[in-house]
Design a protein around this motif. Structure first.
Motif, PDB file in Angstrom:
ATOM      1  N   GLU A 122       0.826  -1.205   0.000  1.00 43.17           N
ATOM      2  CA  GLU A 122       0.000   0.000   0.000  1.00 43.17           C
ATOM      3  C   GLU A 122       0.868   1.267   0.000  1.00 43.17           C
ATOM      4  N   ASN A 139       0.743   4.203  -2.760  1.00 43.56           N
ATOM      5  CA  ASN A 139       0.376   5.568  -2.360  1.00 43.56           C
ATOM      6  C   ASN A 139       1.449   6.568  -2.768  1.00 43.56           C
ATOM      7  N   MET A 197       0.848   9.799  -5.309  1.00 39.80           N
ATOM      8  CA  MET A 197       0.579  10.950  -4.429  1.00 39.80           C
ATOM      9  C   MET A 197       0.675  12.292  -5.163  1.00 39.80           C
TER      10      MET A 197
END
Lengths: 206, 342
Positions: A74, A78, A82
């Protein structure tokens, strides 16, 4: 239903003119309705084709994306997403279908799609994102068709109501009123004839 | 693998204790049987139960949401690194494996800075550098807590971003910094096997980077800036073949050790328009290279082999968990699962 008008020749002439206009309008609106329905059906089929293509592609792309990111945690995912740099703009123009203003969307994309490095990310992610990006115009096309269908549906409904109003209300009413006035005028003519004849007889009898 | 066994292999007696411990720990690595059982389980819960049934209690997942699972796997990775540092006679060697986390953190912090955000970011607490030090360096320009060379990479990356407004180039510059750091440290360590392993990794990485540049439609002239220079394969060779048809690429590497990987990887890419197989073959090739550790009684190879075997297990578990969570078919999961060390 008979309209509330004075049964005289002037009104009769006016009503006849209105009936003629209503008949012409009825014919035109009926043609418009038929043409709209024809266009509507064409758009519905196109929408179905585009939607099926989109459904198939989005399923494939989602699967590909899933496989591309299957090894990634994860945190990694991310950090990749981002800070997106790709900017997508949708420009709207309008085209005219049987006096309905239908939007045409044009998609323009700017900026780099790939905002991450190449050593700690899955190589398949590049492929997957690129393929995802290819379905964006399809999505916009689907929205364009959906909007066009909604607008055409509203116009068809409006035209159908107008056609029905002319066919089942206005034209019969005008015809009935014309018939009534004609009968009334005939009746008046007959009564004045008989009055004249009686007067003549009375004059002869003297 | 066997070509890496030479007169210097198996001679480092100071690794006797570490190798002994690792022989015991190898029993707790995943084997093909366990992996197949996990894949063939009906759902995620049953799949994870297979781990407990096989005495792999280390993998205990209390919650099954993505972030909790991720946290458990990151903790195992951290324990793995600590363990090999503890049992090894030269713990500083294993700083090598932590640099990737530091460079990940640098990338994330730089991105956050460009975005103008200071809140929580997806950082790893597994690196050689303190998170506070990195935070101060990136956000406040205070570089006292980080080495000078890292300061140089951060500045270079920032300047590159400001000049070209490209996060891709910024990350590429940090990635190059990562390998510069690794190879600088390798010079100090002076261990043939580690050199060989990292050079192979760079070669295979350069091959996949070339494929990725093709997908990203990057011009040939930019390739030299992107490829990593520390490998055995000449980067010029990769630049030369860049504009050639894809099916002819592998012909240029017929005498190389990676010929099979390149040939099959490119073939799969052409046929299926996917680099998944290529990626999997590269991982398997590197793991196979590390299997020399299984046959070493006194040597660093054994420790490094175990470290990567554990990382490979974590990757396989992640594949199974993600596959099960997203209802991928067993066949599909098996297709992309990595080879096992034991």
């Amino acid at each position: 239903m008979i309209l509330a008008v004075n049964p005289n020749r002037m009104e009769l002439l006016k009503l006849k003119r209105r009936l003629e206009l209503a008949n012409r309008g009825y014919k035109l609106l009926k043609d418009k309705r038929d043409a709209l329905i024809q266009k509507f059906i064409k758009l519905v089929y196109e929408n179905k084709r585009v939607r099926e293509e989109f459904d198939r592609k989005i399923r494939e792309r989602t699967n590909e994306f899933l496989l591309a990111t299957i090894c990634m945690g994860e945190n990694d995912l991310n950090s990749i997403f981002m800070f997106p740099q790709r900017l997508t703009k949708v420009k709207t123009e309008y085209s005219n279908i049987m006096s309905v203003k239908v939007p045409k969307y044009q998609i323009t994309e700017k900026g780099n799609l790939f905002t991450y490095g190449m050593i700690d990310t899955s190589p398949e992610l590049d492929n997957s994102l690129k393929k995802y990006q290819e379905i964006a115009p399809l999505m916009i096309k689907m929205a364009e068709l959906d909007k066009a269908i909604v607008l055409l549906t509203e116009e068809i409904e409006k035209t159908r109501r107008r056609v029905n109003a002319l066919e089942y209300v206005m034209i019969p009413n005008l015809e009935d009123t014309i018939k009534f006035i004609t009968m009334k005028l005939d009746e008046m003519a007959r009564s004045s004839n008989s009055a004249i004849m009686r007067i003549k007889e009375m004059i002869r009898g003297e | 693998m066997l070509k890496n066994i030479n007169e210097s292999t198996n001679t480092l007696e100071e690794y006797g204790y570490a190798c002994g411990r690792i022989r015991d720990l190898e029993k707790y690595l995943l084997n093909k049987e366990i992996i197949h059982k996990m894949i063939e389980s009906q759902d995620l819960e049953k799949s994870l139960r297979v781990l407990a049934e096989n005495n792999l209690s280390e993998y205990s997942f209390e919650k099954l949401d993505s972030s909790s699972i991720d946290q458990v796997l990151v903790n195992i990775s951290k324990r793995n690194l600590n363990l090999i540092s503890e049992i090894s006679p030269y713990p500083y060697l294993f700083q090598l494996f932590s640099w990737k986390h530091d460079f990940h953190n640098i990338k994330v912090l730089l991105k956050a800075k460009m975005l103008g955000k200071k809140e929580l970011f997806p950082l790893y607490d597994l690196g050689n550098l303190s998170l506070n030090g990195l935070h101060a360096a990136v956000f406040e320009g205070k570089y006292q807590l980080i080495p000078i060379k890292i300061k140089r990479f951060i500045k270079q990356a920032e300047e590159g971003y400001l000049k070209y407004d490209s996060l891709q180039l910024m990350e590429v510059s940090i990635d190059k910094g990562y390998y510069e750091t690794i190879f600088e440290q390798l010079e100090d360590i002076n261990q043939d096997f580690l050199f060989y392993y990292y050079k192979t990794e760079v070669d295979l990485l350069n091959l996949i980077i070339t494929c990725r540049c093709k997908i990203r439609e990057i011009h040939k002239s930019k390739l030299a800036e992107i490829l990593i220079k520390y490998g055995q394969l000449s980067t010029q060779k990769l630049i030369d073949i860049y504009d050639n048809p894809l099916h002819s690429w592998s012909n240029n590497f017929q005498k190389s050790d990676y010929f099979m990987v390149i040939e099959q990887g490119i073939k799969h890419w052409i046929e299926k328009n996917s680099l998944l197989k290529f990626e999997q073959m590269i991982d398997n090739y590197l793991l196979n290279l590390l299997k020399i550790g299984k046959y070493t009684t006194f040597g660093l190879e054994c420790v490094i082999g175990y470290y990567y075997a554990k990382e490979n297990d974590l990757k396989n578990i992640r594949i199974i968990i993600n596959g099960k969570k997203n209802s991928l078919s067993d066949i599909m999961i098996k297709k992309y699962i990595r080879d096992t060390y034991v």
